[in-house]
Design an enzyme around this catalytic site. Structure first.
Site, PDB file in Angstrom:
ATOM      1  N   GLU A 106       3.486  -9.877   5.509  1.00 42.31           N
ATOM      2  CA  GLU A 106       2.771  -8.970   4.606  1.00 42.31           C
ATOM      3  C   GLU A 106       2.763  -7.570   5.239  1.00 42.31           C
ATOM      4  OE1 GLU A 106      -1.513  -9.660   4.181  1.00 42.31           O
ATOM      5  OE2 GLU A 106      -1.326  -9.228   2.046  1.00 42.31           O
ATOM      6  N   GLU A 163      -9.989 -15.563   0.765  1.00 42.45           N
ATOM      7  CA  GLU A 163      -9.008 -14.867  -0.075  1.00 42.45           C
ATOM      8  C   GLU A 163      -8.170 -14.038   0.884  1.00 42.45           C
ATOM      9  OE1 GLU A 163      -7.020 -12.502  -1.651  1.00 42.45           O
ATOM     10  OE2 GLU A 163      -8.738 -11.342  -2.422  1.00 42.45           O
ATOM     11  N   LYS A 194     -20.896  -7.780   5.254  1.00 41.87           N
ATOM     12  CA  LYS A 194     -20.367  -6.813   6.211  1.00 41.87           C
ATOM     13  C   LYS A 194     -19.127  -6.143   5.635  1.00 41.87           C
ATOM     14  CE  LYS A 194     -17.336  -6.864   9.506  1.00 41.87           C
ATOM     15  NZ  LYS A 194     -16.760  -5.522   9.417  1.00 41.87           N
ATOM     16  N   CYS A 240      -3.665  -7.249  -1.800  1.00 41.88           N
ATOM     17  CA  CYS A 240      -3.285  -8.589  -1.330  1.00 41.88           C
ATOM     18  C   CYS A 240      -2.281  -9.237  -2.277  1.00 41.88           C
ATOM     19  CB  CYS A 240      -4.516  -9.450  -1.150  1.00 41.88           C
ATOM     20  SG  CYS A 240      -5.610  -9.417  -2.559  1.00 41.88           S
TER      21      CYS A 240
HETATM   22  P1  NDP Z   1      -8.971  -8.198   8.950  1.00 45.14           P
HETATM   23  O1  NDP Z   1      -8.711  -9.523   8.358  1.00 45.14           O
HETATM   24  O2  NDP Z   1      -9.103  -8.109  10.426  1.00 45.14           O
HETATM   25  O3  NDP Z   1     -10.314  -7.585   8.348  1.00 45.14           O
HETATM   26  C1  NDP Z   1     -11.015  -8.032   7.219  1.00 45.14           C
HETATM   27  C2  NDP Z   1     -12.509  -8.078   7.500  1.00 45.14           C
HETATM   28  O4  NDP Z   1     -12.815  -9.087   8.455  1.00 45.14           O
HETATM   29  C3  NDP Z   1     -13.071  -6.802   8.083  1.00 45.14           C
HETATM   30  O5  NDP Z   1     -14.368  -6.595   7.599  1.00 45.14           O
HETATM   31  C4  NDP Z   1     -13.094  -7.115   9.551  1.00 45.14           C
HETATM   32  O6  NDP Z   1     -13.973  -6.309  10.255  1.00 45.14           O
HETATM   33  C5  NDP Z   1     -13.543  -8.557   9.547  1.00 45.14           C
HETATM   34  N1  NDP Z   1     -13.222  -9.337  10.738  1.00 45.14           N
HETATM   35  C6  NDP Z   1     -12.286  -9.105  11.682  1.00 45.14           C
HETATM   36  N2  NDP Z   1     -12.302 -10.096  12.609  1.00 45.14           N
HETATM   37  C7  NDP Z   1     -13.268 -10.982  12.227  1.00 45.14           C
HETATM   38  C8  NDP Z   1     -13.735 -12.223  12.744  1.00 45.14           C
HETATM   39  N3  NDP Z   1     -13.221 -12.770  13.838  1.00 45.14           N
HETATM   40  N4  NDP Z   1     -14.716 -12.847  12.095  1.00 45.14           N
HETATM   41  C9  NDP Z   1     -15.238 -12.337  10.980  1.00 45.14           C
HETATM   42  N5  NDP Z   1     -14.836 -11.181  10.442  1.00 45.14           N
HETATM   43  C10 NDP Z   1     -13.846 -10.495  11.042  1.00 45.14           C
HETATM   44  O7  NDP Z   1      -7.900  -7.206   8.445  1.00 45.14           O
HETATM   45  P2  NDP Z   1      -7.455  -5.828   9.119  1.00 45.14           P
HETATM   46  O8  NDP Z   1      -8.315  -4.777   8.634  1.00 45.14           O
HETATM   47  O9  NDP Z   1      -7.358  -5.973  10.610  1.00 45.14           O
HETATM   48  O10 NDP Z   1      -5.985  -5.650   8.549  1.00 45.14           O
HETATM   49  C11 NDP Z   1      -4.883  -6.303   9.182  1.00 45.14           C
HETATM   50  C12 NDP Z   1      -3.920  -6.835   8.161  1.00 45.14           C
HETATM   51  O11 NDP Z   1      -4.566  -7.805   7.367  1.00 45.14           O
HETATM   52  C13 NDP Z   1      -3.426  -5.818   7.161  1.00 45.14           C
HETATM   53  O12 NDP Z   1      -2.351  -5.091   7.645  1.00 45.14           O
HETATM   54  C14 NDP Z   1      -3.031  -6.686   6.042  1.00 45.14           C
HETATM   55  O13 NDP Z   1      -1.758  -7.209   6.242  1.00 45.14           O
HETATM   56  C15 NDP Z   1      -4.041  -7.794   6.086  1.00 45.14           C
HETATM   57  N6  NDP Z   1      -5.152  -7.600   5.116  1.00 45.14           N
HETATM   58  C16 NDP Z   1      -5.135  -8.319   3.991  1.00 45.14           C
HETATM   59  C17 NDP Z   1      -6.121  -8.144   3.052  1.00 45.14           C
HETATM   60  C18 NDP Z   1      -6.129  -8.925   1.802  1.00 45.14           C
HETATM   61  O14 NDP Z   1      -6.895  -8.612   0.889  1.00 45.14           O
HETATM   62  N7  NDP Z   1      -5.341  -9.948   1.691  1.00 45.14           N
HETATM   63  C19 NDP Z   1      -7.167  -7.155   3.209  1.00 45.14           C
HETATM   64  C20 NDP Z   1      -7.124  -6.461   4.459  1.00 45.14           C
HETATM   65  C21 NDP Z   1      -6.132  -6.686   5.361  1.00 45.14           C
HETATM   66  P3  NDP Z   1     -13.450  -4.879  10.784  1.00 45.14           P
HETATM   67  O15 NDP Z   1     -12.732  -4.219   9.714  1.00 45.14           O
HETATM   68  O16 NDP Z   1     -14.656  -4.164  11.099  1.00 45.14           O
HETATM   69  O17 NDP Z   1     -12.604  -5.184  11.968  1.00 45.14           O
END
Ligand code: NDP
Length: 795
Positions: free
Chosen positions: A398, A267, A193, A301
């Protein structure tokens, strides 16, 4: 008109937009919306609810994609479960070919994917074009190698099953590659996904899977939001969950999967320190900071988001940094001169803005250069916050945006304490000209990746992942591969014929209607990338087992060997090429051999009298062998030895340089390639003497070398009397190692002749080249010498 020298001073240059014509046309073809990619087909997009995907740079609508339900996830998992049955049973070599095909198709569409990624995510085209997409291809190439090697390198290990993979929006296609490539290499099938903000390159990848002929159901893509991700993670048919994203969601997933028996890798986020000592090369460190925190708008990240600078140089460092920030260009992601593009969404923009405001409230001094900013779109200026307290919000949370927070330290111990003063532990970057100190700190900082005088370096061959709340598990390299395997209880099957562990099952030999008519042509020698007449001016007749002449081969002599060694000496850059580059060339040889299999089979039949079946099997095994060593080219790692405390003892595998290889008569094509490939894979140049009795398969081979980008001089082929040519190679001072598998070998003569430069000589004897005896680490070990580098550290 401005003079060039003035432009070099001001660095004023005009916009240079990349065309998005092809992407617009592709999006136009999908105007009706995208469905999920399940079982090799796109589902009907009108089947359920959908949502809009927009460009963060200008708000333009790009596409509509389906919002996945639990039912969609279930269908995808069912398809992946069905596909697992055959995909997991496929010979590693067959999976390798699929991964290789994916890599090739990605490379062919590199520019398209880069533009699409920049439009969808907002990142500058320079980064998607030069970093994201090339790394995506690299991951598929690298893991094609693992698919080939798992059986021999990790015997008994088995795939886990269906993998549920959830990825974020910051490196959409790259995160997909990091997850899908190892999963597939190991024999798993996947349901992935993508993030709701950036699903488009994953959908383009789905098309590539179809185009490249990946079997249905091996890769399934279900688009949607957090709920879709939750449905995937919680599905009972999923055996392994791999997630990249926020620590908050990672924690939820840990709880959901607890006790389910699902394998899990996470990760997550980071707040990685970027530590600059007084003795650092400050200009380099400032450039490093640009890459650490303004790469990908800081939505990384492992971004170096916490600058820890030694007190004595702090003001100087900040001044240089502010000056550099004033030259950064923020704007259109598709402009090739843009440094910082758009952040991914308005929510993310607001989140960054709110955190910076919070920092200001908490007493930080905020610097943002006065540079032109786009009037609309999700843009945030590069930001430096100084005077930050270690416990303040901006120093601990972060931010995931182009915002650097800076603090000072006095001593190395204080730097370590500050660096580790975080709940995360993803990465660290250390800048000092003192290698002792750098390594000392590297050992003491709690982070999964440490870069010294560098930052944000990634490669498919190295594991990546965090300590503490940055998650667990690794992506990339052998460490990452284990995440997709379970130790099995079975042992590799044994060959009924030899009783030895069997190689990957051979694909059924294609029926070849090739005639076994003799091909009457005089084969020349191959020296320095060119066909060369033998110095002697003589050729000799090559006869088949019934005594019939099937061709003429050149009668090489000492002079020809000397010329070949001289050509090899000029091709030293082969050893300095990356393993990846060498792998690509070896794959290319395999691919070209595959395209000309019928010709080589006919040659073997005519020359050795082999049956059509045996000749086809010999060529098929030769192709697999080339794949095997191509796979190894970037994986024959050295080691870090456990010696004294506070020492790093690096055991590096180094090529010898120029090797002489005398080839066997048995299975003459396979025997030749089985010896040539390992030597090349690790960076040697080779002067090869093919079987004197059956030289023509090897001399045909130089046409493959010519068409496969093998640099001139890396391989030379000298035919003739093997005993005298072997002796010449043994005596030659520039030949650094010699393998003699010739049928006329007289070990005493060869070994005595090698005493001049005391080269290692391997008298191989005869072996069954068709079995696992004909390949493996033994050959790589004999093609390298180990150098131990001792690096003590600490002050
Ligand atoms: P999320 O952790 O919410 O999103 C990452 C992925 O997980 C997306 O595909 C999201 O779907 C999906 N997801 C969300 N909720 C669930 C769940 N309960 N079970 C399974 N999958 C889920 O990150 P955000 O996009 O909300 O970003 C928020 C913050 O997270 C950022 O500001 C940043 O600080 C951090 N972040 C860190 C990353 C890293 O690589 N370390 C990468 C991205 C974000 P969908 O996008 O459709 O909601």
């Amino acid at each position: 008109m401005a003079l060039i020298k003035d432009i070099l001073q001001t660095m004023e240059y005009g916009p240079s937009p990349e065309s998005n014509e092809h992407v617009i046309a592709w999006l136009g073809q999908h105007e009706g919306g995208f469905g999920h990619f399940i079982d090799g087909k796109f589902t009907d997009p009108s089947a359920g609810a959908s949502f809009e995907v927009t460009s963060p740079a200008n708000g333009a609508k790009l596409a509509r994609v389906a919002r996945g339900t639990a039912d969609d996830v279930d269908r995808a998992v069912t398809a992946a479960t069905r596909a697992f049955k055959s995909w997991s049973k496929l010979a590693g070599h067959e999976r390798a070919r699929h991964l290789y095909a994916l890599a090739r198709h990605i490379q062919k569409r590199e520019r398209f994917l880069a533009v699409l990624e920049s439009m969808d995510n907002g990142k500058p085209i320079r980064e998607s074009r030069d970093i994201d997409i090339p790394l995506v291809a690299r991951h598929f190439y690298h893991h094609a190698g693992w698919a080939e090697l798992i059986e021999s390198e990790l015997p008994g290990y088995q795939p886990v099953g269906v993998c549920g993979q959830v990825i974020p929006w910051n490196f959409p296609l790259l995160m997909l590659a990091w997850k899908i490539a190892p999963a597939l290499a190991a024999g798993n099938t996947v349901v992935l996904k993508p993030a709701e903000q950036t699903p488009l390159t994953a959908l383009a990848f789905a098309e590539i899977c179809r185009e490249a002929g990946l079997p249905d159901g091996v890769v399934n893509i279900v688009t949607g939001e957090g709920e879709t991700g939750a449905a995937l993670v919680g599905h009972p048919g999923v055996a392994k969950v791999a997630f990249t994203g926020s620590t908050e969601v990672g924690r939820i997933i840990r709880r959901t999967t607890a006790g389910s028996g699902k394998k899990l890798s996470l990760e997550l986020g980071g707040k990685s320190p970027f530590i600059v000592f007084e003795d650092a090369d400050l200009d380099s460190a400032v450039e490093g900071l640009v890459d650490a925190i303004w790469f990908n708008q800081g939505e990384v990240c492992c971004a170096g988001s916490r600058l820890l600078v030694q007190e004595g140089i702090a003001e100087k460092c900040y001044a240089k940094l502010r000056a550099r920030m004033a030259t950064l260009r923020v704007g259109d992601p598709l402009d090739k001169s843009t440094d910082i593009g758009a952040v991914v969404s308005t929510e993310q923009l607001e989140r960054i803005g709110a955190l910076v405001a919070k920092g200001r409230q908490e007493g930080a001094e905020v610097f943002q250069p006065s540079i032109p900013m786009p009037a609309k779109g999700c843009f945030f200026p590069p930001t430096l916050m100084t005077g930050v307290e270690p416990a303040s919000t901006v120093a601990t949370v972060e931010i995931f945006g182009p915002v650097l927070v800076a603090m000072t330290f006095r001593t190395p111990d204080e730097a370590v304490a500050l660096a580790n003063n975080t709940r995360f532990g993803l990465a660290a970057s250390i800048w000092s000209e003192n290698i002792n100190r750098s390594l000392d700190l590297a050992a003491r900082v709690k982070a999964g990746v440490v870069w010294i005088n560098a930052t944000n370096l990634f490669d498919a061959a190295a594991g990546f992942g965090g300590y503490r709340e940055s998650g667990f598990g690794r992506e990339g390299g052998l460490e990452g591969l284990y995440e997709y395997l379970v130790p099995g209880h079975g042992k590799p099957a044994k060959s009924a014929k030899t009783g030895k562990p069997q190689l990957n099952a051979a694909p059924s030999p294609t029926a070849i209607a090739a005639s076994a008519e003799p091909i009457d042509r005089t084969a020349k020698l191959y020296i320095g990338g060119k066909q060369a007449r033998p110095d002697s001016g003589y050729s000799y007749a090559v006869t088949n087992p019934s005594g019939k002449t099937v061709g003429l081969a050149g009668l090489g002599n000492r002079k020809d060997i000397r010329n070949a060694v001289e050509a090899a000496a000029k091709a030293g850059s082969w050893g300095a090429a990356t393993g990846h580059n060498r792998a690509q060339i070896l794959y290319y040889i395999a691919e070209n051999l595959s395209a000309r299999a019928a010709e080589f089979e006919a040659r073997l039949r005519a020359m050795t009298g082999a049956s059509a079946k045996d000749a086809a099997e010999e060529v098929a095994t030769t192709i697999r062998r080339a794949f095997f060593y191509a796979g190894f080219a970037d994986k024959y790692d050295g080691a870090v030895h456990a010696t004294k405390s506070r020492h790093v003892t690096l055991a590096m595998n180094e090529p010898f340089g120029i090797m002489g290889i005398v080839c066997p008569d048995e299975t003459p094509l396979l025997g030749f390639v089985s010896l040539l490939m390992p030597a090349l894979a690790v960076g040697n140049r080779v002067v090869a003497v093919p079987s004197a009795r059956y030289p023509l398969a090897a001399t045909d081979f130089y046409q493959l070398l010519d068409t496969s980008d093998v640099p001139a001089g890396v391989v030379s082929i000298v035919t003739g009397e093997t005993a005298s040519l072997a002796k010449t190679l043994a005596e030659h001072d520039e030949v650094a190692a010699l393998w003699d598998f010739g049928s006329t070998t007289d070990a005493a003569t060869i070994e005595a002749a090698s005493a001049g430069n005391l080269k290692p000589v391997w008298i191989g004897g005869s072996r069954d080249w068709t079995s696992s005896d004909g390949q493996g680490r033994e050959f790589l070990r004999r093609a390298t010498q180990v150098k131990n580098i001792w690096v003590p550290y600490g002050e």
